[in-house]
Structure formats: C-alpha cells, structure tokens
Design a protein around this motif. Structure first.
Motif, mmCIF file in Angstrom:
data_model
loop_
_atom_site.group_PDB
_atom_site.id
_atom_site.type_symbol
_atom_site.label_atom_id
_atom_site.label_comp_id
_atom_site.label_asym_id
_atom_site.label_seq_id
_atom_site.Cartn_x
_atom_site.Cartn_y
_atom_site.Cartn_z
ATOM 1 N N GLU A 1 0.906 -2.308 2.776
ATOM 2 C CA GLU A 1 0.010 -3.029 1.857
ATOM 3 C C GLU A 1 -0.609 -2.070 0.846
ATOM 4 O OE1 GLU A 1 -4.082 -5.721 2.113
ATOM 5 O OE2 GLU A 1 -2.888 -5.338 3.926
ATOM 6 N N LYS A 2 -1.001 -0.910 1.315
ATOM 7 C CA LYS A 2 -1.612 0.091 0.444
ATOM 8 C C LYS A 2 -0.613 0.612 -0.588
ATOM 9 C CE LYS A 2 -3.923 4.585 0.615
ATOM 10 N NZ LYS A 2 -4.365 5.707 1.488
ATOM 11 N N GLU A 3 0.642 0.740 -0.183
ATOM 12 C CA GLU A 3 1.683 1.279 -1.072
ATOM 13 C C GLU A 3 2.435 0.184 -1.837
ATOM 14 O OE1 GLU A 3 2.223 4.530 -1.617
ATOM 15 O OE2 GLU A 3 0.521 4.952 -0.283
ATOM 16 N N CYS A 4 1.974 -1.072 -1.688
ATOM 17 C CA CYS A 4 2.576 -2.219 -2.367
ATOM 18 C C CYS A 4 4.053 -2.415 -1.997
ATOM 19 C CB CYS A 4 2.440 -2.083 -3.888
ATOM 20 S SG CYS A 4 0.714 -2.010 -4.434
ATOM 21 N N ILE A 5 4.349 -2.205 -0.721
ATOM 22 C CA ILE A 5 5.699 -2.431 -0.200
ATOM 23 C C ILE A 5 5.731 -3.815 0.435
ATOM 24 C CG2 ILE A 5 7.464 -1.621 1.431
ATOM 25 C CD1 ILE A 5 6.190 1.171 1.177
ATOM 26 N N GLN A 6 6.591 -4.676 -0.058
ATOM 27 C CA GLN A 6 6.594 -6.070 0.369
ATOM 28 C C GLN A 6 7.440 -6.329 1.613
ATOM 29 O OE1 GLN A 6 4.652 -8.342 -1.133
ATOM 30 N NE2 GLN A 6 3.906 -6.728 -2.505
ATOM 31 N N GLU A 7 8.571 -5.621 1.726
ATOM 32 C CA GLU A 7 9.530 -5.921 2.785
ATOM 33 C C GLU A 7 9.804 -4.685 3.641
ATOM 34 O OE1 GLU A 7 10.585 -8.901 3.302
ATOM 35 O OE2 GLU A 7 9.897 -9.853 1.435
ATOM 36 N N LEU A 8 10.096 -4.922 4.930
ATOM 37 C CA LEU A 8 10.460 -3.831 5.827
ATOM 38 C C LEU A 8 11.773 -3.183 5.414
ATOM 39 C CD1 LEU A 8 9.488 -5.529 9.209
ATOM 40 C CD2 LEU A 8 8.430 -3.472 8.276
ATOM 41 N N THR A 9 12.628 -3.939 4.731
ATOM 42 C CA THR A 9 13.914 -3.405 4.269
ATOM 43 C C THR A 9 13.742 -2.398 3.134
ATOM 44 O OG1 THR A 9 14.114 -5.369 2.856
ATOM 45 C CG2 THR A 9 15.272 -5.412 4.968
ATOM 46 N N ASN A 10 12.552 -2.381 2.537
ATOM 47 C CA ASN A 10 12.297 -1.459 1.430
ATOM 48 C C ASN A 10 11.865 -0.070 1.911
ATOM 49 O OD1 ASN A 10 12.853 -3.495 -0.413
ATOM 50 N ND2 ASN A 10 10.715 -4.128 -0.576
ATOM 51 N N ILE A 11 11.675 0.082 3.189
ATOM 52 C CA ILE A 11 11.246 1.371 3.729
ATOM 53 C C ILE A 11 12.467 2.258 3.962
ATOM 54 C CG2 ILE A 11 10.215 2.528 5.719
ATOM 55 C CD1 ILE A 11 8.285 0.232 5.986
ATOM 56 N N ASP A 12 12.444 3.462 3.360
ATOM 57 C CA ASP A 12 13.532 4.415 3.543
ATOM 58 C C ASP A 12 12.977 5.721 4.120
ATOM 59 O OD1 ASP A 12 12.184 5.555 1.433
ATOM 60 O OD2 ASP A 12 13.725 5.099 -0.072
ATOM 61 N N TYR A 13 13.817 6.728 4.179
ATOM 62 C CA TYR A 13 13.426 8.003 4.781
ATOM 63 C C TYR A 13 12.218 8.617 4.075
ATOM 64 C CZ TYR A 13 13.612 12.926 6.124
ATOM 65 O OH TYR A 13 13.274 14.184 6.560
ATOM 66 N N GLN A 14 12.219 8.584 2.728
ATOM 67 C CA GLN A 14 11.111 9.168 1.975
ATOM 68 C C GLN A 14 9.809 8.414 2.244
ATOM 69 O OE1 GLN A 14 11.242 12.008 0.424
ATOM 70 N NE2 GLN A 14 13.430 12.184 0.923
ATOM 71 N N THR A 15 9.908 7.100 2.395
ATOM 72 C CA THR A 15 8.723 6.299 2.691
ATOM 73 C C THR A 15 8.173 6.661 4.064
ATOM 74 O OG1 THR A 15 9.804 4.489 1.496
ATOM 75 C CG2 THR A 15 7.790 3.964 2.682
ATOM 76 N N VAL A 16 9.060 6.868 5.009
ATOM 77 C CA VAL A 16 8.639 7.239 6.361
ATOM 78 C C VAL A 16 7.928 8.588 6.339
ATOM 79 C CG1 VAL A 16 9.437 7.839 8.684
ATOM 80 C CG2 VAL A 16 10.414 5.879 7.508
ATOM 81 N N ARG A 17 8.460 9.529 5.540
ATOM 82 C CA ARG A 17 7.817 10.846 5.423
ATOM 83 C C ARG A 17 6.405 10.704 4.857
ATOM 84 N NH1 ARG A 17 9.475 14.603 8.419
ATOM 85 N NH2 ARG A 17 8.362 16.044 7.045
ATOM 86 N N LEU A 18 6.235 9.823 3.873
ATOM 87 C CA LEU A 18 4.917 9.577 3.299
ATOM 88 C C LEU A 18 3.990 8.944 4.341
ATOM 89 C CD1 LEU A 18 3.014 9.541 0.861
ATOM 90 C CD2 LEU A 18 4.012 7.330 0.210
ATOM 91 N N TYR A 19 4.539 8.045 5.119
ATOM 92 C CA TYR A 19 3.761 7.407 6.182
ATOM 93 C C TYR A 19 3.298 8.447 7.211
ATOM 94 C CZ TYR A 19 2.752 4.513 10.297
ATOM 95 O OH TYR A 19 2.148 3.945 11.393
ATOM 96 N N LEU A 20 4.186 9.366 7.560
ATOM 97 C CA LEU A 20 3.822 10.428 8.499
ATOM 98 C C LEU A 20 2.676 11.278 7.958
ATOM 99 C CD1 LEU A 20 7.236 11.775 9.870
ATOM 100 C CD2 LEU A 20 5.339 10.883 11.208
ATOM 101 N N THR A 21 2.721 11.541 6.663
ATOM 102 C CA THR A 21 1.653 12.325 6.036
ATOM 103 C C THR A 21 0.305 11.633 6.179
ATOM 104 O OG1 THR A 21 3.213 13.230 4.413
ATOM 105 C CG2 THR A 21 0.870 13.385 3.876
#
Length: 302
Positions: A39-59
């Motif tokens: 929600e914070k990153e304005c990502i609407q779908e779970l299919t839109n999450i990729d490796y780079q997004t996961v790295r950002l989430y880990l941060t």
C-alpha cells in the motif's frame, strides 16, 4: 482481493496443514506486513512483486530494527504464501525464493542441572491433590520432553501403564509414543487414583484430560507455566523455569548420557534433525568445560 487470498490461504492452513491458532496468527501478521508495504509503495497486485521489490521490502524490515530471526520468519511465511498461490494459479512465480534467509544468531537452549531438578522434585506436598498434580507435571515433562501444549491436552486413554508409554499428538497432528520411567509412573498412579479424583469432584463437567486445575477443569498452558514458576520460588532457585526448559533439559541429559541424536529427534518430535542438533552444542560446551577444569594438563601454567 488481497484479503480474499489471505483468507483462502488461512483455510488451506487450517484444513490441509491443521495449523494451530498461534501459527495462523503469525502467518496473518507476516502477510499483512507485506500488504502494508504494498500500500505504501502503491503496488496493487501480488504479481507485481519481483526480486527488487522484495529487496526493498527487506530494507524496510531492517529499518524497523527487527531481529534476524523475525525477518527470517516473515520471509519464510511469505515463501509459503506464494507457494500456495502458485499452486492455486493466482501467481506465476515466487519472488521470495530468490532471497536468502538471514542467518540467525545461535542461541543455546537453557537447561537445568541435576541438583536444580532434585530441588524441584522435593518441593511439592504429595499429601494434597495439587501437590500430586504438580509432581506429575514435573516428572512427566522431564521424563518425556513433552511440549507444554501436548501436556495440557494429554488424555487418560493416551497412557499405557503396561508399556509405560504415552501417546502424544504433536504439531501437525502427528502422533508419537513416548516412554516414561518408574518415577513418573509412580507419580502418575498416585495422582490418578487420588489427587485427580478429588479435583474432578469439584467440577460438574466430566472430561478425560489428565491434568486438572483447582476447580476440576482442564488445565491451560498458562496454568502450567504458573505452576512451574511457583515451584521455582518454593525451591528457592534463581533460575527462570519456563516449560520448554524441561524439554531442553530432557534432550541435553539424554545426549550427555550418550543417547543417539536420531533417537532424541524422534522423542522430541522434531521434523528436521537440525532442530535437534542445537543440543549437541550444549553438550560440547559442557564437555569442554569439564575437560578444561579437570584435566591436569589442560590449563596453561601461570
């Protein structure tokens, strides 16, 4: 849509994995944490999450100063969530598989020494129903390494005095038979023939649970923890005794006496040997301590 997928996953965990309420709560918290990030990153779908997004989430997780253990659990939960979604056809890839789990700090399990155990075994007043019950709790938890939840749900028909075993329903509804020795058998018989009958008479509800509280109702895991804490106080010990410490003590003492690691794994009900191997660190530390303090040529001359 996201909430629907979460509820579908929870249903799967309940029906196919027979997950406990505790497990469901943590899965929900971990997945909702990802939803807040989306929600914070304005990502609407779970299919839109990729490796780079996961790295950002880990941060963001590390920015919250979460421990490595907590981060590892969240990633593991989300891997399982995506694995389920892949199976259901809701996503076509699992981006959390590409991320390595952070290594956890090695925390050695705490255990009781024989002298501390003996002090606990001398505390209970065996002339009273509650004293008899408390003695059985100690004896059985130390004799079998049973989990506190398994202990609270133990039923009368699970006890076989002829074989001196109990049938335990563990995590994931997995069954295992655990042997118990003469001390636990003696304490069990005394409690079942005397103390439990007195406690049972205080309640109108009939039940088949072994351990009852002062009102004659089934004891809770919280009740067991309170009993153990009170026993520690009565024994004037300075240790903090949570139920898992008796399980740790059971495993440590077995390995100290030369028990096979695979055998201890089965008795504890561990699915993976790695969960049991942590106890070898404890025994190795103790052996090294004994050696360094006992062998005449172990220490350097000052």
């Amino acid at each position: 849509m996201l909430e629907d997928l979460l509820q579908k996953f929870e249903t799967y965990l309940q029906i196919e994995k027979n997950a406990s309420k505790y497990t469901l709560t943590y899965y929900r918290k971990d997945i909702e944490s990802l939803y807040l990030f989306m929600e914070k990153e304005c990502i609407q779908e779970l299919t839109n999450i990729d490796y780079q997004t996961v790295r950002l989430y880990l941060t963001t997780l590390y920015d919250q100063q979460l421990s490595r253990k907590s981060v590892s659990r969240k990633i593991s939960s989300l891997r399982s969530f995506y694995r389920f979604l892949e199976r259901e056809g809701d996503v076509d890839k699992n981006p959390f598989l590409q991320v390595s789990l952070p290594k956890s700090e090695l925390t050695l399990p705490n255990f009781l020494y024989h002298e501390e155990l003996e002090a606990l075994f001398r505390v209970s007043d065996l002339s009273t129903p509650l004293g008899q019950r408390n003695q059985v709790l100690l004896e059985l938890m130390y004799a079998t390494g049973i989990r506190v939840s398994e202990c609270a749900t133990l039923t009368l028909d699970a006890i076989d005095f002829d074989l001196q075993t109990i049938l335990v329903i563990g995590k994931g509804r997995k069954e295992r038979y655990l042997p118990f020795g003469s001390f636990a058998a003696k304490a069990l018989l005394r409690y079942l023939e005397d103390g439990r009958e007195v406690l049972k008479s205080k309640s109108n509800n009939s039940n088949a649970f072994v351990f009852l509280n002062a009102k004659g109702n089934p004891i809770t895991t919280r009740g067991i923890r309170l009993i153990l804490n009170n026993l520690v106080k009565d024994a004037a010990l300075t240790v903090h005794l949570h139920p898992h410490a008796l399980r740790h003590t059971f495993a440590t003492h077995l390995l100290d006496a030369g028990a096979d690691l695979r055998g201890v794994q089965e008795l504890l009900g561990h699915e993976h040997l790695s969960s049991t191997q942590i106890y070898t660190h404890v025994t190795k530390d103790r052996l090294q301590h004994v050696y360094m303090n006992s062998h005449p040529r172990a220490k350097k001359n000052k």
